[in-house]
Design an enzyme around this catalytic site. Structure first.
Site, PDB file in Angstrom:
ATOM      1  N   CYS A   1      36.261  38.670  44.975  1.00  0.00           N
ATOM      2  CA  CYS A   1      35.669  39.232  46.256  1.00  0.00           C
ATOM      3  C   CYS A   1      34.310  39.311  46.268  1.00  0.00           C
ATOM      4  O   CYS A   1      33.731  38.950  47.261  1.00  0.00           O
ATOM      5  CB  CYS A   1      36.207  40.777  45.769  1.00  0.00           C
TER       6      CYS A   1
ATOM      7  N   ARG B   1      40.200  36.118  32.875  1.00  0.00           N
ATOM      8  CA  ARG B   1      40.353  37.532  32.658  1.00  0.00           C
ATOM      9  C   ARG B   1      40.572  37.665  31.196  1.00  0.00           C
ATOM     10  O   ARG B   1      41.363  36.889  30.637  1.00  0.00           O
ATOM     11  CB  ARG B   1      41.283  38.199  33.434  1.00  0.00           C
TER      12      ARG B   1
ATOM     13  N   GLN C   1      44.028  32.472  41.922  1.00  0.00           N
ATOM     14  CA  GLN C   1      44.561  33.244  42.922  1.00  0.00           C
ATOM     15  C   GLN C   1      44.475  32.774  44.337  1.00  0.00           C
ATOM     16  O   GLN C   1      43.602  32.117  44.593  1.00  0.00           O
ATOM     17  CB  GLN C   1      44.056  34.525  42.868  1.00  0.00           C
TER      18      GLN C   1
ATOM     19  N   ASP D   1      43.650  33.832  46.970  1.00  0.00           N
ATOM     20  CA  ASP D   1      42.934  35.222  47.237  1.00  0.00           C
ATOM     21  C   ASP D   1      42.441  35.061  48.744  1.00  0.00           C
ATOM     22  O   ASP D   1      41.929  34.146  49.190  1.00  0.00           O
ATOM     23  CB  ASP D   1      41.867  35.468  46.383  1.00  0.00           C
TER      24      ASP D   1
ATOM     25  N   HIS E   1      39.907  37.767  51.673  1.00  0.00           N
ATOM     26  CA  HIS E   1      39.396  39.210  51.829  1.00  0.00           C
ATOM     27  C   HIS E   1      39.215  39.158  53.298  1.00  0.00           C
ATOM     28  O   HIS E   1      38.718  38.063  53.920  1.00  0.00           O
ATOM     29  CB  HIS E   1      38.087  39.256  51.209  1.00  0.00           C
TER      30      HIS E   1
ATOM     31  N   LYS F   1      46.769  50.564  47.298  1.00  0.00           N
ATOM     32  CA  LYS F   1      47.543  48.976  47.638  1.00  0.00           C
ATOM     33  C   LYS F   1      49.067  49.035  47.747  1.00  0.00           C
ATOM     34  O   LYS F   1      49.627  50.042  47.500  1.00  0.00           O
ATOM     35  CB  LYS F   1      47.124  48.159  46.432  1.00  0.00           C
TER      36      LYS F   1
ATOM     37  N   HIS G   1      41.819  43.302  50.382  1.00  0.00           N
ATOM     38  CA  HIS G   1      41.910  41.995  49.484  1.00  0.00           C
ATOM     39  C   HIS G   1      43.444  41.935  49.476  1.00  0.00           C
ATOM     40  O   HIS G   1      44.512  42.734  49.423  1.00  0.00           O
ATOM     41  CB  HIS G   1      41.744  42.554  47.932  1.00  0.00           C
TER      42      HIS G   1
HETATM   43 ZN   LIG Z   1      39.414  40.865  45.926  1.00  0.00          ZN
END
Ligand SMILES: [Zn+2]
Ligand SMILES: [Zn+2]
Length: 678
Positions: free
Chosen positions: A369, A398, A416, A418, A420, A504, A550
């Site tokens: 992000c 992580r 990911q 991912d 945004h 979420k 996200h």
């Molecule tokens: Zn994010």
């Protein structure tokens, strides 16, 4: 007290009531309804009608639940032979009620202990609770049980069941019970009695035949009701979990209502083991985890990597088609950035430790992000630019404690898919709706047709775990709810499960074995735009703050791949299969034709492997079959002459000869459609 003069009121689930003399039992109630019900009933659930409404009993520890005397005010399960002395709401439970399986399993644990004491009388008893998948009993015996002993025990259990002894509850003054267990040196039973009962109380015992156990029940009416069971394994356990204490032998088993259920249980376990992605990953040479490199870090081998490429190409193209821009951001960034984002505080336990360089401290990124935010912030934005949608296949790291990693499912480094989305408050609902649509397309494309949706919200009482005002949370939660309702998607609300920055929507898929896997997630965020002071110039010429979504649809590509392997048991659909077509020339003189076919298939964009070894045809076919290759093409004189191939389709066998051109057209169509038929 002469209870016979008194009558009690028994309220049944259908609302009807019966008047019975005090001391009547649930079995009497069952008999008064129908003999069939009386023989099908296993236990009863009662709730005192005049009691204070209590729901607390479930909070008690598993051990206390086995031994401590029950709270007579709360709803509870009781034996069918329990005398009733007050007005109750009563429900007779049969096999249809899932709670009764635990009672059967706990009764099976008593049957196990009965068998062990009959065969090995020197054994001392620990405790024997039901578990989610069966039961166990802890035993102390200096001589280890052997696998032969376990067989013997299982055989004796069958005898105990055949005797069909009644489970009878008895009460005994505590001191008398303690003295008896002390005389037998039953140190574990003494411990449980001293810990869970008070001086002056009576203790509760259950007897079946000659076997007596300290226990508060409830139990099935008789040992014969333990109809289908199996002793599964033996493990060591220290008494009270302390390695200074004697070592106990824990015998595990499982029990079901019927032989059919029991067989299905073991068939399912076998199926799960066969589908284990770690086993298949090795067998099909898809990926590995290397001791030298570290736990939780994935090496994608060529066959896994090509599947990943297909997944990544597809998702990138879908993103572009849906108005996303693709970006790349660095893997390490300064600690200052993570302080600005707030991850240093709220997320610090998940970071890899800091790297000190000469200019500043750096961190491996656990999230993408902040990187996307910096790109957004790099140039001024107007309302005309919104929504801005940045997507990245972002590698994140992580920290997971060593020993907690699990194949592809729980790792320390992953990618990911991912994205945004930065948008105006008015755009939020349509953007979330588009994300949900996209998620469903992703999951369906990869063969998951069954989903469960969860809406995770905050816990307003736990302020320190969340950031943002009440109004913002309310707005965010209600807009997510609105989208789900408008789309007619059934969902479950889970309070206290939101991310620290907003609520979420999580989408869990149900795989072929009915297991749930959390994959896609769509999260609302009003925190980061504030922390990074994001802006856009509105239609009014003023500066406004955008909101942020996200979302990750595969979630983690590693994890998604792990689930995919298990879902398909490694037999990937044609469009994903690393080798789509295996070529088998019947003998060496057909090799030239096979090479020609290989060339044509490759020119058509198909992934082909030619087995040119000097091996028997059947051996080559078998090897491709073990690799779960969707098509195997066999070529001999006949095929070479006719410019054809003899097709063997995975799961369907020999399909006969087809002109090569026709085979290519058909395969390309299946791939184009991303068919999960083959
Ligand atoms: Zn994010
Ligand atoms: Zn018991």
């Amino acid at each position: 007290m002469s209870s016979s003069e008194k009558t009690i009121r028994v309220q049944l689930p259908d609302g009807s009531e019966k008047q019975l003399s005090a001391g009547s039992t649930p079995l009497d109630v069952a008999n008064s309804i129908s003999p069939r019900l009386a023989s099908a009933a296993i236990v009863a659930r009662i709730r005192p009608l005049n009691g204070t409404s209590a729901a607390a009993a479930s909070e008690a520890s598993a051990e206390a639940a086995m031994y401590a005397s029950e709270d007579s005010q709360s709803e509870r399960l009781v034996d069918l032979t329990t005398p009733l002395h007050e007005d109750v709401a009563l429900q007779l439970l049969t096999e249809k009620d899932p709670d009764t399986l635990k009672v059967v399993r706990h009764s099976a644990a008593h049957v196990l202990a009965t068998a062990v004491l009959e065969l090995f009388p020197e054994t001392k008893l620990g405790h024997g609770p039901p578990t989610d998948s069966g039961f166990f009993y802890d035993f102390y015996r200096p001589t280890p049980f052997t696998p032969e002993d376990l067989k013997l025990i299982e055989g004796r259990m069958a005898e105990v069941v055949a005797r069909d002894d009644k489970f009878v509850r008895e009460f005994e003054p505590r001191e008398q019970g303690l003295a008896r267990f002390k005389a037998d040196n039953d140190f574990m039973k003494i411990h449980f009695i001293e810990r869970f009962t008070k001086p002056g109380e009576e203790i509760s015992l259950y007897r079946n035949g000659a076997f007596v156990d300290f226990c508060r029940g409830p139990h099935v009416p008789s040992t014969g009701r333990v109809k289908a069971f199996k002793v599964t394994n033996l493990a060591g356990a220290y008494w009270l979990g302390d390695e200074k204490n004697p070592q106990l032998q824990r015998i595990y088993g499982t029990a079901f209502f019927s032989k059919k259920d029991l067989d299905e249980h073991f068939a399912r376990l076998e199926e799960i083991a066969k589908r284990d992605h770690r086993v298949l990953g090795k067998q099909l040479d898809l990926f590995s985890i290397q001791e030298l490199a570290g736990a939780g870090l994935i090496f994608w081998h060529p066959k896994g990597a090509i599947i990943r490429k297909v997944m990544e190409d597809w998702i990138k193209e879908e993103c572009i088609r849906r108005g996303y821009d693709l970006v790349y951001t660095p893997h390490v960034m300064r600690v200052n950035l993570w302080q600005t984002s707030g991850h240093e505080g709220f997320y610090s336990q998940n970071f890899f430790t800091k790297m000190e360089l000469d200019d500043a401290d750096y961190r491996l990124k656990p999230m993408n992000c902040p990187g996307h935010i910096l790109i957004y912030k790099n140039s001024p934005k107007s309302y005309r630019d919104l929504p801005v949608r940045y997507a990245e296949l972002g590698n994140v790291y992580r920290y997971e404690r060593s020993g907690t990693m699990h194949g592809l499912l729980r790792v320390r480094g992953f990618t990911q898919d991912d994205a945004h989305i930065f948008c105006t408050p008015e755009q939020i609902e349509s953007e979330v709706a588009a994300c949900i649509d996209f998620a469903q397309v992703v999951l369906k494309t990869f063969g998951f047709n069954d989903f469960k949706v969860e809406l995770s919200t905050w816990d307003p009482k736990d302020r320190k775990s969340y950031t943002g005002s009440d109004e913002k949370w309310e707005l965010a939660i209600s807009s997510l709810e609105k989208v789900l309702k408008e789309k007619n998607i059934p969902y479950k609300t889970i309070p206290g499960e939101a991310a620290f920055y907003g609520p979420k929507i999580d989408i869990k898929v149900v795989d072929v074995l009915g297991r749930l896997w959390q994959l896609s997630t769509v999260q609302f965020d009003f925190n980061l735009p504030e922390r990074f002071e994001l802006e856009y110039v509105g239609e009014d010429g003023e500066r406004h703050q955008p909101v942020m979504v996200h979302r990750a649809l595969f979630g983690s590509i590693e994890r998604f791949f792990g689930v995919l392997i298990e879902h398909f048991a490694g037999a990937f659909p044609l469009w994903l299969a690393p080798v789509q077509i295996g070529l088998v020339p019947i003998s060496e003189r057909h090799l030239d034709y096979a090479k020609k076919v290989q060339q044509q298939l490759q020119n058509a964009g198909l992934r082909v492997e030619l087995d040119g070894r000097n091996e028997k045809m059947n051996a080559k076919i078998r090897d491709f079959t073990l690799q779960k290759v969707p098509y195997v093409l066999v070529m001999g004189d006949k095929e070479a002459e006719a410019n054809a191939v003899s097709v063997r389709t995975r799961g369907k066998g020999d399909q006969g000869s087809t002109p090569l051109e026709e085979f290519i057209t058909k395969s390309k169509k299946l791939i184009e459609e991303k068919s999960t038929e083959l």
